[in-house]
Scaffold this motif. Structure first.
Motif, mmCIF file in Angstrom:
data_model
loop_
_atom_site.group_PDB
_atom_site.id
_atom_site.type_symbol
_atom_site.label_atom_id
_atom_site.label_comp_id
_atom_site.label_asym_id
_atom_site.label_seq_id
_atom_site.Cartn_x
_atom_site.Cartn_y
_atom_site.Cartn_z
ATOM 1 N N SER A 174 0.635 -1.391 -0.279
ATOM 2 C CA SER A 174 -0.083 -0.546 -0.397
ATOM 3 C C SER A 174 0.953 1.253 0.473
ATOM 4 C CB SER A 174 -0.865 0.142 0.946
ATOM 5 O OG SER A 174 -1.828 -1.150 1.018
ATOM 6 N N ASP A 175 2.011 1.414 0.968
ATOM 7 C CA ASP A 175 2.748 2.559 0.547
ATOM 8 C C ASP A 175 3.355 1.931 -1.155
ATOM 9 O OD1 ASP A 175 4.882 -0.367 0.575
ATOM 10 O OD2 ASP A 175 6.358 0.706 1.132
ATOM 11 N N THR A 176 3.293 2.223 -2.199
ATOM 12 C CA THR A 176 3.592 2.258 -3.230
ATOM 13 C C THR A 176 2.628 3.879 -3.754
ATOM 14 O OG1 THR A 176 2.448 1.529 -4.335
ATOM 15 C CG2 THR A 176 4.184 0.294 -3.979
ATOM 16 N N VAL A 177 1.501 3.288 -2.934
ATOM 17 C CA VAL A 177 0.882 4.358 -3.238
ATOM 18 C C VAL A 177 -0.297 6.015 -2.359
ATOM 19 C CG1 VAL A 177 -1.910 4.654 -3.916
ATOM 20 C CG2 VAL A 177 -0.809 3.043 -4.731
ATOM 21 N N PHE A 178 0.199 5.472 -1.707
ATOM 22 C CA PHE A 178 0.127 6.330 0.024
ATOM 23 C C PHE A 178 1.864 7.710 0.102
ATOM 24 C CE2 PHE A 178 0.395 2.577 3.289
ATOM 25 C CZ PHE A 178 1.952 3.610 3.656
ATOM 26 N N ALA A 179 2.532 6.659 0.414
ATOM 27 C CA ALA A 179 4.111 7.448 0.272
ATOM 28 C C ALA A 179 3.778 8.115 -0.244
ATOM 29 C CB ALA A 179 5.327 6.176 0.557
ATOM 30 N N PRO A 180 4.007 8.532 -1.910
ATOM 31 C CA PRO A 180 3.302 9.390 -2.490
ATOM 32 C C PRO A 180 3.089 10.120 -2.602
ATOM 33 C CG PRO A 180 4.258 7.300 -3.829
ATOM 34 C CD PRO A 180 4.045 7.168 -2.355
#
Length: 415
Positions: A257-263
């Motif tokens: 999920s961090d591949t979407v929320f981190a950016p």
């Protein structure tokens, strides 16, 4: 807009979100790089864990910490190269695992856990006969090798079962072997939790739910979730067949999920606990009837369609690091004589990732800084258990219905 909602991630959580949104008249696209149920949802012990009323906490006893520090245990293996990156997360996990904070986390998780079996059964009834053959109301057993460990655990379990209204059978050695003749005398006693249900192919169950979604008019597309962008009051994502758009976007990518929320600027402390499974031929005449946890060694043996599945405990290593095989080998040494494991049936061990937050609660709800962005991830060891109930809660929030429980403990803004 092409759709009302795009759900990123076709594991058990994403598929469940898509179904519940569709049930509330939303046009939904479900997007993943792979097929539904082929990621983290594929490789677990297959438990719908109604008795999991206390989250998995960081061990706080000195004896446990010293044992894990030696890095020779079966239930936990850590890669020394990865520890510096895990250190801040582990420190917060340890803090959140104090008795008072753990009790608060358990209270917050209870509304989800209480409904987990009911919400699964509702989807199974709709998904048809194939799904029904996968789910079995057999409960699961904690098996113990030493009387002292069993005695202490039985007292705690009986108190918990009484307080939470859970059904529990305490089994001495003879009763344990009568209930599970396939077990050797390596175990002296057991605790049979009767309320959970066992799934003999978690990946297939997720696929059955995905087929239910498609039958209802839902769209499943292949694409790269990391291409999600906010554009002109809409969300767009690139698929193999072009760009699709929707007013709202749900991030249900589990450990990715961090591949979407981190950016997008969110700093949610999501880390992956790695785990392995392998299938084995059953060599004993009596079939294993349900999942068995070797409590003192920390692995699970569960009867699956493919054979007996050994699911390991926790490996702390970089998400992208190659498989080590260390933990599986350690568990197999104990499990082979205890369960009569035959030859390995898989060409190589399966490696999966459990998406975990340090406060032991999932992230469910609206992103605080982006309109139309919703999160549903971080279910740790209980993604299969909590997928359908999470889908219901998120859909209620997204459509303005009264949520069946207060969603504030899971809010993304807490981080």
């Amino acid at each position: 807009m092409d759709f009302d909602v795009i759900v990123l991630g076709a594991g058990i959580v994403g598929v469940s979100c898509a179904i519940h949104l569709q049930d509330r008249s939303r046009r939904v696209a479900l997007l993943d790089r792979g097929a539904p149920g082929d990621g983290t949802s594929f490789g677990n012990a297959g438990l719908i864990e109604r008795s999991a009323v206390t989250p998995y906490a960081f061990p706080r006893s000195m004896g446990a910490l010293l044992r894990y520090a030696r890095n020779r245990s079966t239930d936990l293996y850590w890669d020394y190269k990865a520890l510096p990156g895990f250190a801040p997360w582990l420190a917060r996990y340890w803090h959140e695992s104090s008795p008072a904070r753990l009790a608060e986390a358990a209270r917050d998780m209870l509304p989800l856990v209480r409904l987990c079996v009911d919400e699964h059964n509702a989807l199974v009834a709709r998904a048809g006969a194939d799904a029904a053959t996968l789910v079995h109301p057999t409960g699961w057993i904690e098996a113990f090798r030493t009387p002292s460990e069993y005695s202490a655990a039985a007292k705690r379990a009986e108190q918990l079962a009484s307080a939470q209204g859970l059904r529990l059978d305490t089994l001495d050695g003879a009763a344990l072997r009568a209930r599970e003749p396939a077990l050797s005398d390596a175990f002296c006693a057991g605790l049979h939790w009767l309320d959970p249900e066992c799934v003999t192919n978690p990946g297939a169950l997720t696929k059955a739910y995905a087929a239910l979604f498609e039958t209802g008019g839902g769209t499943i597309v292949s694409g790269d979730a990391a291409t999600a962008r906010a554009e002109n009051d809409a969300w767009t994502v690139q698929t193999l067949n072009g760009t699709i758009s929707a007013r709202e976007l749900v991030v249900a990518l589990g450990p990715w999920s961090d591949t979407v929320f981190a950016p997008l600027g969110y700093r949610i402390p999501l880390r992956a606990k790695r785990g392995y499974h392998m299938h084995y031929e059953a060599t004993r005449e009596a079939p294993l009837g349900r999942a068995i946890l070797d409590r003192e060694q920390g692995y699970v043996i569960a009867p699956m369609q493919r054979g007996l599945r050994l699911t390991t405990g926790i490996e702390l290593a970089a998400r992208e690091a190659p498989p080590t095989g260390i933990q599986l080998a350690r568990a197999e040494a104990y499990a082979r004589p205890a369960f009569g494991l035959g030859q390995r049936l898989d060409p190589q061990p399966w490696l999966g990732l459990r998406p975990c937050t340090p406060d032991m609660r999932p992230v469910i709800g609206p992103a605080p800084r982006h309109r139309g962005l919703w999160f549903a991830f971080g279910h740790a060891h209980h993604g299969l258990t909590l997928g359908p109930v999470t889908g219901r809660l998120l859909a209620e929030m997204m459509t303005g219905a009264a949520p069946f429980t207060d969603p504030s403990p899971y809010r993304p803004a807490r981080f």
